[in-house]
Design a protein around this motif. Structure first.
Motif, PDB file in Angstrom:
ATOM      1  N   ALA A  44       0.824  -1.189   0.000  1.00 38.92           N
ATOM      2  CA  ALA A  44       0.000   0.000   0.000  1.00 38.92           C
ATOM      3  C   ALA A  44       0.873   1.259   0.000  1.00 38.92           C
ATOM      4  CB  ALA A  44      -0.920  -0.001   1.209  1.00 38.92           C
ATOM      5  N   LYS A  45       1.989   1.202   0.757  1.00 37.90           N
ATOM      6  CA  LYS A  45       2.887   2.351   0.778  1.00 37.90           C
ATOM      7  C   LYS A  45       3.528   2.578  -0.590  1.00 37.90           C
ATOM      8  CE  LYS A  45       4.139   1.964   5.636  1.00 37.90           C
ATOM      9  NZ  LYS A  45       5.214   1.680   6.587  1.00 37.90           N
ATOM     10  N   MET A  46       3.748   1.474  -1.303  1.00 37.12           N
ATOM     11  CA  MET A  46       4.396   1.561  -2.593  1.00 37.12           C
ATOM     12  C   MET A  46       3.533   2.305  -3.614  1.00 37.12           C
ATOM     13  SD  MET A  46       6.351  -1.755  -4.001  1.00 37.12           S
ATOM     14  CE  MET A  46       5.851  -1.981  -5.685  1.00 37.12           C
ATOM     15  N   TYR A  47       2.247   2.080  -3.513  1.00 43.70           N
ATOM     16  CA  TYR A  47       1.345   2.658  -4.509  1.00 43.70           C
ATOM     17  C   TYR A  47       0.565   3.866  -3.991  1.00 43.70           C
ATOM     18  CZ  TYR A  47       2.374  -1.418  -7.312  1.00 43.70           C
ATOM     19  OH  TYR A  47       3.019  -2.369  -8.044  1.00 43.70           O
ATOM     20  N   LYS A  48       1.011   4.428  -2.856  1.00 46.70           N
ATOM     21  CA  LYS A  48       0.327   5.601  -2.315  1.00 46.70           C
ATOM     22  C   LYS A  48       0.410   6.783  -3.277  1.00 46.70           C
ATOM     23  CE  LYS A  48       0.137   8.567   1.722  1.00 46.70           C
ATOM     24  NZ  LYS A  48       0.737   8.927   3.002  1.00 46.70           N
ATOM     25  N   THR A  49       1.573   6.987  -3.868  1.00 51.99           N
ATOM     26  CA  THR A  49       1.715   8.085  -4.822  1.00 51.99           C
ATOM     27  C   THR A  49       0.877   7.836  -6.076  1.00 51.99           C
ATOM     28  OG1 THR A  49       3.684   7.076  -5.788  1.00 51.99           O
ATOM     29  CG2 THR A  49       4.022   8.702  -4.047  1.00 51.99           C
ATOM     30  N   GLU A  50       0.720   6.569  -6.435  1.00 51.47           N
ATOM     31  CA  GLU A  50      -0.099   6.248  -7.607  1.00 51.47           C
ATOM     32  C   GLU A  50      -1.567   6.563  -7.346  1.00 51.47           C
ATOM     33  OE1 GLU A  50       0.971   5.348 -10.597  1.00 51.47           O
ATOM     34  OE2 GLU A  50       3.023   5.428  -9.867  1.00 51.47           O
ATOM     35  N   LEU A  51      -2.030   6.327  -6.142  1.00 50.38           N
ATOM     36  CA  LEU A  51      -3.416   6.652  -5.806  1.00 50.38           C
ATOM     37  C   LEU A  51      -3.640   8.162  -5.799  1.00 50.38           C
ATOM     38  CD1 LEU A  51      -4.103   4.029  -2.988  1.00 50.38           C
ATOM     39  CD2 LEU A  51      -4.948   4.011  -5.340  1.00 50.38           C
ATOM     40  N   GLN A  52      -2.651   8.911  -5.332  1.00 51.16           N
ATOM     41  CA  GLN A  52      -2.748  10.361  -5.390  1.00 51.16           C
ATOM     42  C   GLN A  52      -2.720  10.849  -6.840  1.00 51.16           C
ATOM     43  OE1 GLN A  52       0.544  11.539  -2.951  1.00 51.16           O
ATOM     44  NE2 GLN A  52      -0.660  11.539  -1.059  1.00 51.16           N
ATOM     45  N   LEU A  53      -1.904  10.215  -7.656  1.00 49.78           N
ATOM     46  CA  LEU A  53      -1.844  10.547  -9.074  1.00 49.78           C
ATOM     47  C   LEU A  53      -3.172  10.237  -9.759  1.00 49.78           C
ATOM     48  CD1 LEU A  53      -0.110  11.456 -11.504  1.00 49.78           C
ATOM     49  CD2 LEU A  53       0.528   9.061 -11.790  1.00 49.78           C
ATOM     50  N   LYS A  54      -3.822   9.169  -9.331  1.00 52.35           N
ATOM     51  CA  LYS A  54      -5.122   8.798  -9.893  1.00 52.35           C
ATOM     52  C   LYS A  54      -6.158   9.885  -9.614  1.00 52.35           C
ATOM     53  CE  LYS A  54      -8.766   5.387  -9.203  1.00 52.35           C
ATOM     54  NZ  LYS A  54      -9.155   4.202  -8.435  1.00 52.35           N
ATOM     55  N   LYS A  55      -6.198  10.370  -8.391  1.00 56.38           N
ATOM     56  CA  LYS A  55      -7.153  11.431  -8.043  1.00 56.38           C
ATOM     57  C   LYS A  55      -6.864  12.708  -8.829  1.00 56.38           C
ATOM     58  CE  LYS A  55      -7.987   9.780  -3.348  1.00 56.38           C
ATOM     59  NZ  LYS A  55      -7.778  10.040  -1.926  1.00 56.38           N
ATOM     60  N   ALA A  56      -5.602  13.052  -8.911  1.00 58.91           N
ATOM     61  CA  ALA A  56      -5.221  14.263  -9.639  1.00 58.91           C
ATOM     62  C   ALA A  56      -5.508  14.128 -11.132  1.00 58.91           C
ATOM     63  CB  ALA A  56      -3.743  14.569  -9.421  1.00 58.91           C
ATOM     64  N   SER A  57      -5.294  12.944 -11.677  1.00 52.48           N
ATOM     65  CA  SER A  57      -5.550  12.762 -13.107  1.00 52.48           C
ATOM     66  C   SER A  57      -7.039  12.782 -13.413  1.00 52.48           C
ATOM     67  CB  SER A  57      -4.911  11.471 -13.613  1.00 52.48           C
ATOM     68  OG  SER A  57      -5.534  10.351 -13.024  1.00 52.48           O
ATOM     69  N   TYR A  58      -7.884  12.290 -12.513  1.00 52.74           N
ATOM     70  CA  TYR A  58      -9.337  12.378 -12.719  1.00 52.74           C
ATOM     71  C   TYR A  58      -9.780  13.841 -12.762  1.00 52.74           C
ATOM     72  CZ  TYR A  58     -10.292   7.391 -12.047  1.00 52.74           C
ATOM     73  OH  TYR A  58     -10.363   6.032 -12.184  1.00 52.74           O
ATOM     74  N   LEU A  59      -9.261  14.632 -11.859  1.00 53.38           N
ATOM     75  CA  LEU A  59      -9.598  16.048 -11.829  1.00 53.38           C
ATOM     76  C   LEU A  59      -9.093  16.761 -13.085  1.00 53.38           C
ATOM     77  CD1 LEU A  59     -10.779  18.438 -10.203  1.00 53.38           C
ATOM     78  CD2 LEU A  59      -8.494  18.734  -9.241  1.00 53.38           C
ATOM     79  N   ALA A  60      -7.864  16.485 -13.465  1.00 54.46           N
ATOM     80  CA  ALA A  60      -7.290  17.109 -14.659  1.00 54.46           C
ATOM     81  C   ALA A  60      -8.036  16.669 -15.919  1.00 54.46           C
ATOM     82  CB  ALA A  60      -5.813  16.765 -14.775  1.00 54.46           C
ATOM     83  N   THR A  61      -8.442  15.422 -15.980  1.00 55.19           N
ATOM     84  CA  THR A  61      -9.186  14.924 -17.135  1.00 55.19           C
ATOM     85  C   THR A  61     -10.541  15.603 -17.239  1.00 55.19           C
ATOM     86  OG1 THR A  61      -8.080  12.780 -16.986  1.00 55.19           O
ATOM     87  CG2 THR A  61     -10.129  12.869 -18.238  1.00 55.19           C
ATOM     88  N   GLY A  62     -11.222  15.739 -16.122  1.00 57.04           N
ATOM     89  CA  GLY A  62     -12.523  16.410 -16.118  1.00 57.04           C
ATOM     90  C   GLY A  62     -12.409  17.855 -16.583  1.00 57.04           C
ATOM     91  N   LEU A  63     -11.415  18.558 -16.079  1.00 54.60           N
ATOM     92  CA  LEU A  63     -11.200  19.945 -16.501  1.00 54.60           C
ATOM     93  C   LEU A  63     -10.810  20.033 -17.973  1.00 54.60           C
ATOM     94  CD1 LEU A  63      -9.313  21.387 -13.393  1.00 54.60           C
ATOM     95  CD2 LEU A  63     -11.649  21.889 -14.124  1.00 54.60           C
ATOM     96  N   ALA A  64      -9.991  19.104 -18.430  1.00 56.30           N
ATOM     97  CA  ALA A  64      -9.574  19.109 -19.833  1.00 56.30           C
ATOM     98  C   ALA A  64     -10.763  18.854 -20.757  1.00 56.30           C
ATOM     99  CB  ALA A  64      -8.493  18.060 -20.066  1.00 56.30           C
ATOM    100  N   ILE A  65     -11.650  17.948 -20.365  1.00 52.81           N
ATOM    101  CA  ILE A  65     -12.833  17.663 -21.178  1.00 52.81           C
ATOM    102  C   ILE A  65     -13.729  18.890 -21.254  1.00 52.81           C
ATOM    103  CG2 ILE A  65     -14.981  16.328 -21.236  1.00 52.81           C
ATOM    104  CD1 ILE A  65     -13.327  13.927 -20.256  1.00 52.81           C
ATOM    105  N   ILE A  66     -13.915  19.561 -20.145  1.00 51.16           N
ATOM    106  CA  ILE A  66     -14.740  20.776 -20.135  1.00 51.16           C
ATOM    107  C   ILE A  66     -14.117  21.850 -21.033  1.00 51.16           C
ATOM    108  CG2 ILE A  66     -15.510  22.697 -18.684  1.00 51.16           C
ATOM    109  CD1 ILE A  66     -15.901  20.607 -16.442  1.00 51.16           C
TER     110      ILE A  66
END
Length: 136
Positions: free
Chosen positions: A1-23
């Motif tokens: 879980a510690k190994m992929y903690k940054t990946e989970l944060q990246l996932k949240k940030a990429s969802y937000l960035a994707t939503g804004l990019a689509i708009i």
């Protein structure tokens, strides 16, 4: 879980960035379509006077814009495939990337663009052609 903690944060940030990019993309497409229709109002009026139907006017604009979207998809998909493949190779479990998500994304963009073009074109084509020809 510690190994992929940054990946989970990246996932949240990429969802937000994707939503804004689509708009932003949809607003840009809407603005581009509106500008094109505004500049070609006289042409639409002349076509209507000469007997063109709303469907013909709509197909004229669809042909122009959807060709551009297809070309953009053909340029963007190989680049995205290469980047995703390079990124996924860093994981312990190997994942084979297919073309299905890219095809779905291009078709979804085509569908949304076609709806935006259709709505704007129908609105312009149903307007009285005399008003559009009288403005100049």
């Amino acid at each position: 879980a510690k190994m992929y903690k940054t990946e989970l944060q990246l996932k949240k940030a990429s969802y937000l960035a994707t939503g804004l990019a689509i708009i932003i993309v949809l607003l840009g497409v809407l603005g581009l379509i509106s500008l094109s229709i505004q500049k070609r109002t006289k042409e639409i009026g002349i076509r209507k006077v000469l007997g063109s139907s709303v469907k013909d006017v709509m197909l004229l604009f669809l042909k122009d814009f959807l060709g551009t979207v297809v070309i953009a998809g053909l340029i963007a998909c190989p680049i995205a495939y290469w980047m995703m493949n390079k990124w996924l190779n860093n994981y312990a479990c190997k994942i084979n990337l297919t073309v299905v998500p890219f095809v779905i994304a291009v078709f979804a963009l085509l569908a949304v663009t076609a709806v935006l073009i259709s709505l704007q074109t129908i609105k312009a084509a149903l307007a009285n052609p005399v008003k559009s020809l009288r403005t100049e």
